[in-house]
Every structure is written in C-alpha cells, then in structure tokens.
Design a protein around this motif. Structure first.
Motif, PDB file in Angstrom:
ATOM      1  N   VAL A 178       0.530  -0.786  -0.176  1.00  0.00           N
ATOM      2  CA  VAL A 178      -0.383   0.100   0.104  1.00  0.00           C
ATOM      3  C   VAL A 178       0.542   1.298   0.053  1.00  0.00           C
ATOM      4  O   VAL A 178       0.520   2.027  -0.748  1.00  0.00           O
ATOM      5  CB  VAL A 178      -1.093   0.014   1.232  1.00  0.00           C
ATOM      6  N   GLY A 179       1.695   1.354   1.282  1.00  0.00           N
ATOM      7  CA  GLY A 179       3.103   2.328   0.456  1.00  0.00           C
ATOM      8  C   GLY A 179       3.378   2.593  -0.776  1.00  0.00           C
ATOM      9  O   GLY A 179       3.802   3.701  -1.422  1.00  0.00           O
ATOM     10  N   VAL A 180       3.583   1.552  -1.290  1.00  0.00           N
ATOM     11  CA  VAL A 180       4.141   1.291  -2.754  1.00  0.00           C
ATOM     12  C   VAL A 180       3.294   2.290  -3.744  1.00  0.00           C
ATOM     13  O   VAL A 180       4.007   2.703  -4.044  1.00  0.00           O
ATOM     14  CB  VAL A 180       4.876   0.056  -3.334  1.00  0.00           C
ATOM     15  N   ARG A 181       2.086   2.029  -3.439  1.00  0.00           N
ATOM     16  CA  ARG A 181       1.275   2.299  -4.321  1.00  0.00           C
ATOM     17  C   ARG A 181       1.424   3.455  -4.202  1.00  0.00           C
ATOM     18  O   ARG A 181       1.280   4.435  -5.180  1.00  0.00           O
ATOM     19  CB  ARG A 181      -0.025   1.590  -3.822  1.00  0.00           C
ATOM     20  N   TYR A 182       0.912   4.001  -2.998  1.00  0.00           N
ATOM     21  CA  TYR A 182       0.705   5.428  -2.357  1.00  0.00           C
ATOM     22  C   TYR A 182       2.021   6.310  -2.811  1.00  0.00           C
ATOM     23  O   TYR A 182       2.086   7.248  -3.816  1.00  0.00           O
ATOM     24  CB  TYR A 182       0.357   5.496  -0.954  1.00  0.00           C
ATOM     25  N   ALA A 183       3.304   5.835  -2.666  1.00  0.00           N
ATOM     26  CA  ALA A 183       4.389   6.124  -3.442  1.00  0.00           C
ATOM     27  C   ALA A 183       4.657   6.013  -4.447  1.00  0.00           C
ATOM     28  O   ALA A 183       5.649   7.455  -4.912  1.00  0.00           O
ATOM     29  CB  ALA A 183       6.143   5.641  -2.448  1.00  0.00           C
ATOM     30  N   LEU A 184       4.234   5.705  -5.393  1.00  0.00           N
ATOM     31  CA  LEU A 184       4.470   6.127  -6.694  1.00  0.00           C
ATOM     32  C   LEU A 184       3.268   7.247  -7.553  1.00  0.00           C
ATOM     33  O   LEU A 184       3.825   7.875  -8.127  1.00  0.00           O
ATOM     34  CB  LEU A 184       3.520   4.471  -8.309  1.00  0.00           C
ATOM     35  N   GLY A 185       2.206   7.646  -6.654  1.00  0.00           N
ATOM     36  CA  GLY A 185       1.914   8.642  -7.130  1.00  0.00           C
ATOM     37  C   GLY A 185       2.495  10.177  -6.572  1.00  0.00           C
ATOM     38  O   GLY A 185       2.842  11.373  -7.188  1.00  0.00           O
TER      39      GLY A 185
END
Length: 266
Positions: A178-185
């Motif tokens: 979830v953190g990776v997905r948010y970090a991509l944004g």
C-alpha cells in the motif's frame, strides 16, 4: 449478485466511463483559455513526430524511478528497523516525522546549494517524497502483525534472518505494498517540483517552456502525461500486489474462493 451488477464489477471498460465522459464534455464546452482535446492531441502528435515527446518522457521516467528506487529502499529499511526495535524507533521516528512535514518547495534553495542544478538534486527530491509513505506503511505494517506469530517464531527458535523473511516481512507485506502504491503517486508529484530546478529536459521542462510561450495545448498535454504515467505506475503496483500476495485471499481470489463466495451468495 445480478448479472448486470456482476458485469459492472468485472468489466475492464467501466473504470474508463468517467474519463471518456469528461473528455467529451471538455470537447463540447467552449472555453476561452482551455484548449480542446483535439488541439491537445494535435500538439502531442507534432511532438511525437519530432521525437521531442519521447525524449522528455524518457528523461522524466528515469529521474522518477531512480528517485523511487533510492527513496523506497531507504523508507523500507527505516521502517523495518524502527518497527522491530523500540530503541531505534524512539531515537529516529520523531526526526523522521519532522522532516516529513517540510514542503518540497521550501527545500529547493537548500537543494540548489547542496547539489547544484544537476540531476542529483532532482533525484534527491523524488527520493525524499517517496521514502516517507514507504516508511510509514512498513512501520505500521510491522506493528499490526499478530503478536502470536512472533511468539510462535520464538518458540520454534527462528533465527533473526528467518524471523524477518518468514514472519515479519510477509506479515507486513500488504501494508508495505500500500505504501509503494501511494509512493508511486507521490513520485510524480515530487518530480513536478524537482523539474523546476534548472532542467533542460523532461516533462516539467516542456511544461515550463510552453507556459513561457503561452502554449496552453502543450501545458495541458504535460498535465495529461503526468496523469497517464501515474495510472500506468498504479497498474504496475496492482500487478505487484497480485503476484506477491497470492497467498492472501483479500488480494487475489482463487477459483476455490470464488466458488465459496458464489455458494454463500446463494
């Protein structure tokens, strides 16, 4: 679930209804300053034929993912060590939270002095923006692991390596991703700020140059490019979730779980 609702829930075309409607309305509404979608498409086609568009997109993508790799590793390591050590968490977490609240724009003068106008400063800003969501989600993911799993690992005398690889990291993996997905944004938003620092290539440079010459079609094109690249990054993150969390029925529904759900609905 009715056939219509099932089709709406599974169809790959449904998520694109709102964007398509928005583009159609945009084309139909007359505005004085905002170019039409057809004008934006024409500008993109011209830049694509000249090779300029591919060059700027490639430069920005390199900057973004270099910063993402560096920041992601830093955030992951800090999350792991702070999540498993109360002493380190007590020592480091407050400082990390203080740095996290500093806006990127406020750091630009410091970055210019420290790194100059080269690529290092741009990558630094992207890495800084990426590190915090990865860190926070990794840290919270470890804290939410069932204590019984840790106790069981201790009973079976797991080595520190096995404890990390077989209990801590798998248990925190849903939160980490979830953190990776948010970090991509955050990565693309950080890049927009980073490319204001003396860039001579990249999507941000293209947008700034177009703004100076009041080429609104190219400015809007650059905005759309960021949106498209952000969506592609999110698709990659979802595929990564499905691959790494195949054991978790909340992320990947196996045929057996689909049958169970169908029988329950009956």
């Amino acid at each position: 679930m009715s056939p219509l609702r099932r089709a709406l829930a599974r169809s790959p075309l449904v998520p694109w209804i709102i964007p398509v409607v928005a583009v159609v309305l945009w084309q139909l509404i007359d505005t004085e300053y905002l170019p039409k979608p057809t004008e934006v498409a024409e500008a993109g086609y011209r830049l694509l034929l000249s090779g300029e568009l591919a060059e700027h997109v490639w430069v920005s993508t390199q900057r973004a993912f270099t910063g993402f790799l560096i920041g992601g590793i830093i955030g992951l390591v800090l999350g792991l060590v702070n999540g498993t050590s109360r002493i380190l968490a007590n020592l480091l977490d407050t400082s990390i939270q203080m740095i996290r609240t500093v806006p990127h724009l406020a750091l630009i003068p410091v970055v210019i002095v420290a790194f100059g106008l080269g690529e290092e400063g741009k990558v630094f800003l992207v890495a800084l923006g990426v590190a915090f969501p990865v860190y926070l989600n990794t840290y919270n993911g470890i804290k939410n692991i069932d204590p019984a799993l840790i106790e069981m690992a201790q009973v079976y005398r797991f080595s520190p390596r096995d404890l990390y690889l077989r209990v801590i990291i798998p248990g925190a993996m849903p939160s980490i991703l979830v953190g990776v997905r948010y970090a991509l944004g955050i990565m693309w938003m950080s890049l927009i700020v980073a490319e204001t620092i003396g860039s001579d290539a990249g999507i941000g440079y293209l947008a700034n140059r177009a703004r100076d010459f009041v080429q609104m079609d190219i400015v809007v094109l650059c905005i759309l490019l960021y949106a498209i690249l952000g969506k592609l990054s999110d698709v990659v993150a979802v595929l990564l979730e499905q691959r790494l969390l195949r054991w978790n029925p909340a992320f990947v529904r196996t045929p057996s779980t689909r049958r169970t759900t169908k029988e329950t609905s009956r």
